[in-house]
Motif scaffolding. Structure first.
Motif, PDB file in Angstrom:
ATOM      1  N   TRP A  22       0.832  -1.207   0.000  1.00 57.61           N
ATOM      2  CA  TRP A  22       0.000   0.000   0.000  1.00 57.61           C
ATOM      3  C   TRP A  22       0.865   1.254   0.000  1.00 57.61           C
ATOM      4  O   TRP A  22       0.639   2.178  -0.765  1.00 57.61           O
ATOM      5  CB  TRP A  22      -0.918  -0.019   1.228  1.00 57.61           C
ATOM      6  CG  TRP A  22      -1.781   1.190   1.297  1.00 57.61           C
ATOM      7  CD1 TRP A  22      -1.561   2.315   2.014  1.00 57.61           C
ATOM      8  CD2 TRP A  22      -2.986   1.409   0.567  1.00 57.61           C
ATOM      9  NE1 TRP A  22      -2.562   3.212   1.800  1.00 57.61           N
ATOM     10  CE2 TRP A  22      -3.445   2.684   0.925  1.00 57.61           C
ATOM     11  CE3 TRP A  22      -3.716   0.650  -0.324  1.00 57.61           C
ATOM     12  CZ2 TRP A  22      -4.613   3.212   0.401  1.00 57.61           C
ATOM     13  CZ3 TRP A  22      -4.876   1.189  -0.837  1.00 57.61           C
ATOM     14  CH2 TRP A  22      -5.309   2.451  -0.470  1.00 57.61           C
ATOM     15  N   GLY A  36      -8.079   2.501  -6.351  1.00 59.95           N
ATOM     16  CA  GLY A  36      -9.366   2.049  -5.823  1.00 59.95           C
ATOM     17  C   GLY A  36      -9.358   0.555  -5.537  1.00 59.95           C
ATOM     18  O   GLY A  36      -9.851   0.107  -4.496  1.00 59.95           O
ATOM     19  N   ARG A  39      -7.307  -0.139  -2.402  1.00 59.12           N
ATOM     20  CA  ARG A  39      -8.068   0.187  -1.192  1.00 59.12           C
ATOM     21  C   ARG A  39      -9.027  -0.945  -0.844  1.00 59.12           C
ATOM     22  O   ARG A  39      -9.107  -1.394   0.286  1.00 59.12           O
ATOM     23  CB  ARG A  39      -8.870   1.470  -1.402  1.00 59.12           C
ATOM     24  CG  ARG A  39      -8.067   2.720  -1.374  1.00 59.12           C
ATOM     25  CD  ARG A  39      -9.002   3.927  -1.485  1.00 59.12           C
ATOM     26  NE  ARG A  39      -8.264   5.125  -1.230  1.00 59.12           N
ATOM     27  CZ  ARG A  39      -8.168   6.134  -2.076  1.00 59.12           C
ATOM     28  NH1 ARG A  39      -8.772   6.078  -3.244  1.00 59.12           N
ATOM     29  NH2 ARG A  39      -7.473   7.200  -1.759  1.00 59.12           N
ATOM     30  N   GLN A  40      -9.773  -1.387  -1.838  1.00 55.56           N
ATOM     31  CA  GLN A  40     -10.757  -2.435  -1.607  1.00 55.56           C
ATOM     32  C   GLN A  40     -10.096  -3.757  -1.218  1.00 55.56           C
ATOM     33  O   GLN A  40     -10.570  -4.466  -0.326  1.00 55.56           O
ATOM     34  CB  GLN A  40     -11.628  -2.612  -2.843  1.00 55.56           C
ATOM     35  CG  GLN A  40     -12.523  -1.424  -3.100  1.00 55.56           C
ATOM     36  CD  GLN A  40     -13.358  -1.582  -4.356  1.00 55.56           C
ATOM     37  OE1 GLN A  40     -13.772  -2.667  -4.704  1.00 55.56           O
ATOM     38  NE2 GLN A  40     -13.596  -0.485  -5.039  1.00 55.56           N
ATOM     39  N   PHE A  43      -8.751  -3.587   2.423  1.00 54.51           N
ATOM     40  CA  PHE A  43      -9.848  -3.641   3.381  1.00 54.51           C
ATOM     41  C   PHE A  43     -10.448  -5.047   3.449  1.00 54.51           C
ATOM     42  O   PHE A  43     -10.678  -5.588   4.532  1.00 54.51           O
ATOM     43  CB  PHE A  43     -10.931  -2.625   3.012  1.00 54.51           C
ATOM     44  CG  PHE A  43     -12.067  -2.597   3.982  1.00 54.51           C
ATOM     45  CD1 PHE A  43     -11.925  -1.972   5.209  1.00 54.51           C
ATOM     46  CD2 PHE A  43     -13.268  -3.210   3.690  1.00 54.51           C
ATOM     47  CE1 PHE A  43     -12.961  -1.952   6.124  1.00 54.51           C
ATOM     48  CE2 PHE A  43     -14.313  -3.198   4.590  1.00 54.51           C
ATOM     49  CZ  PHE A  43     -14.156  -2.569   5.809  1.00 54.51           C
ATOM     50  N   LYS A  44     -10.668  -5.670   2.297  1.00 53.06           N
ATOM     51  CA  LYS A  44     -11.258  -7.009   2.265  1.00 53.06           C
ATOM     52  C   LYS A  44     -10.342  -8.025   2.932  1.00 53.06           C
ATOM     53  O   LYS A  44     -10.789  -8.862   3.717  1.00 53.06           O
ATOM     54  CB  LYS A  44     -11.575  -7.436   0.843  1.00 53.06           C
ATOM     55  CG  LYS A  44     -12.191  -8.824   0.771  1.00 53.06           C
ATOM     56  CD  LYS A  44     -12.834  -9.099  -0.552  1.00 53.06           C
ATOM     57  CE  LYS A  44     -13.417 -10.475  -0.688  1.00 53.06           C
ATOM     58  NZ  LYS A  44     -14.054 -11.056   0.438  1.00 53.06           N
ATOM     59  N   GLU A  75      -8.916   1.293   7.149  1.00 52.67           N
ATOM     60  CA  GLU A  75     -10.228   1.927   6.988  1.00 52.67           C
ATOM     61  C   GLU A  75     -10.061   3.394   6.604  1.00 52.67           C
ATOM     62  O   GLU A  75     -10.797   3.921   5.773  1.00 52.67           O
ATOM     63  CB  GLU A  75     -11.037   1.817   8.284  1.00 52.67           C
ATOM     64  CG  GLU A  75     -11.512   0.414   8.579  1.00 52.67           C
ATOM     65  CD  GLU A  75     -12.126   0.286   9.959  1.00 52.67           C
ATOM     66  OE1 GLU A  75     -11.832   1.122  10.850  1.00 52.67           O
ATOM     67  OE2 GLU A  75     -12.887  -0.666  10.157  1.00 52.67           O
ATOM     68  N   ASP A  76      -9.085   4.046   7.203  1.00 52.49           N
ATOM     69  CA  ASP A  76      -8.842   5.459   6.913  1.00 52.49           C
ATOM     70  C   ASP A  76      -8.435   5.662   5.449  1.00 52.49           C
ATOM     71  O   ASP A  76      -8.771   6.677   4.841  1.00 52.49           O
ATOM     72  CB  ASP A  76      -7.761   6.002   7.841  1.00 52.49           C
ATOM     73  CG  ASP A  76      -7.844   7.496   8.013  1.00 52.49           C
ATOM     74  OD1 ASP A  76      -8.973   8.025   8.074  1.00 52.49           O
ATOM     75  OD2 ASP A  76      -6.773   8.134   8.086  1.00 52.49           O
ATOM     76  N   LYS A  77      -7.726   4.678   4.884  1.00 53.92           N
ATOM     77  CA  LYS A  77      -7.309   4.766   3.476  1.00 53.92           C
ATOM     78  C   LYS A  77      -8.484   4.611   2.513  1.00 53.92           C
ATOM     79  O   LYS A  77      -8.341   4.859   1.327  1.00 53.92           O
ATOM     80  CB  LYS A  77      -6.265   3.691   3.155  1.00 53.92           C
ATOM     81  CG  LYS A  77      -4.970   3.847   3.893  1.00 53.92           C
ATOM     82  CD  LYS A  77      -4.184   5.007   3.380  1.00 53.92           C
ATOM     83  CE  LYS A  77      -2.829   5.076   4.064  1.00 53.92           C
ATOM     84  NZ  LYS A  77      -2.035   6.196   3.635  1.00 53.92           N
ATOM     85  N   MET A  78      -9.645   4.207   3.012  1.00 53.01           N
ATOM     86  CA  MET A  78     -10.820   4.081   2.150  1.00 53.01           C
ATOM     87  C   MET A  78     -11.348   5.447   1.726  1.00 53.01           C
ATOM     88  O   MET A  78     -12.097   5.548   0.763  1.00 53.01           O
ATOM     89  CB  MET A  78     -11.937   3.290   2.852  1.00 53.01           C
ATOM     90  CG  MET A  78     -11.596   1.836   3.131  1.00 53.01           C
ATOM     91  SD  MET A  78     -11.243   0.885   1.655  1.00 53.01           S
ATOM     92  CE  MET A  78     -12.873   0.695   0.997  1.00 53.01           C
ATOM     93  N   ARG A  79     -10.915   6.497   2.415  1.00 48.92           N
ATOM     94  CA  ARG A  79     -11.344   7.844   2.031  1.00 48.92           C
ATOM     95  C   ARG A  79     -10.869   8.121   0.612  1.00 48.92           C
ATOM     96  O   ARG A  79      -9.723   7.863   0.271  1.00 48.92           O
ATOM     97  CB  ARG A  79     -10.760   8.886   2.970  1.00 48.92           C
ATOM     98  CG  ARG A  79     -11.240   8.744   4.389  1.00 48.92           C
ATOM     99  CD  ARG A  79     -10.603   9.799   5.278  1.00 48.92           C
ATOM    100  NE  ARG A  79     -10.693   9.464   6.671  1.00 48.92           N
ATOM    101  CZ  ARG A  79     -11.786   9.566   7.409  1.00 48.92           C
ATOM    102  NH1 ARG A  79     -12.906   9.994   6.862  1.00 48.92           N
ATOM    103  NH2 ARG A  79     -11.774   9.233   8.677  1.00 48.92           N
ATOM    104  N   LEU A  81     -12.301   6.709  -2.070  1.00 46.50           N
ATOM    105  CA  LEU A  81     -12.643   5.587  -2.943  1.00 46.50           C
ATOM    106  C   LEU A  81     -13.680   5.994  -3.983  1.00 46.50           C
ATOM    107  O   LEU A  81     -13.525   5.704  -5.167  1.00 46.50           O
ATOM    108  CB  LEU A  81     -13.148   4.400  -2.116  1.00 46.50           C
ATOM    109  CG  LEU A  81     -13.610   3.184  -2.911  1.00 46.50           C
ATOM    110  CD1 LEU A  81     -12.445   2.585  -3.686  1.00 46.50           C
ATOM    111  CD2 LEU A  81     -14.229   2.147  -1.995  1.00 46.50           C
TER     112      LEU A  81
END
Length: 98
Positions: A22, A36, A39-40, A43-44, A75-79, A81
């Motif tokens: 990452w 994107g 990120r997914q 998280f997954k 989770e913060d890196k999902m910003r 997306l």
């Protein structure tokens, strides 16, 4: 070591590798689609791993495990997306105009 310890250690190592990937991806100027997807995927992988470990080891400390894999950071890196997905969507619309 117990199976719980082995699972926790293996998952923590895998999460660390994901973290390095990452960080490397953030250093590169990646297209929005790749970012994107990263990120997914991060998280997954983190959430599925937590789910599996907690499902097999109900006495494990959830907070420590979550902190060990840096779930809050992921989770913060999902910003952003949705913004990345919008960029990809706009480009696809531009390419496939009727």
């Amino acid at each position: 070591t117990t199976l719980t310890d082995q699972l926790k250690e293996e998952y923590t190592v895998n999460a660390s590798v994901l973290g390095m990937l990452w960080n490397r991806m953030n250093e590169l100027t990646s297209p929005s689609n790749a970012l994107g997807n990263a990120r997914q995927s991060a998280f997954k992988t983190a959430s599925d791993g937590l789910r599996l470990i907690l499902g097999t080891c109900p006495t494990i400390n959830t907070a420590e495990l979550s902190q060990g894999v840096n779930l809050v950071g992921i989770e913060d890196k999902m910003r952003g997306l949705i913004d990345d997905m919008d960029v990809v969507s706009a480009k696809l619309r531009e390419i496939f105009k009727k």
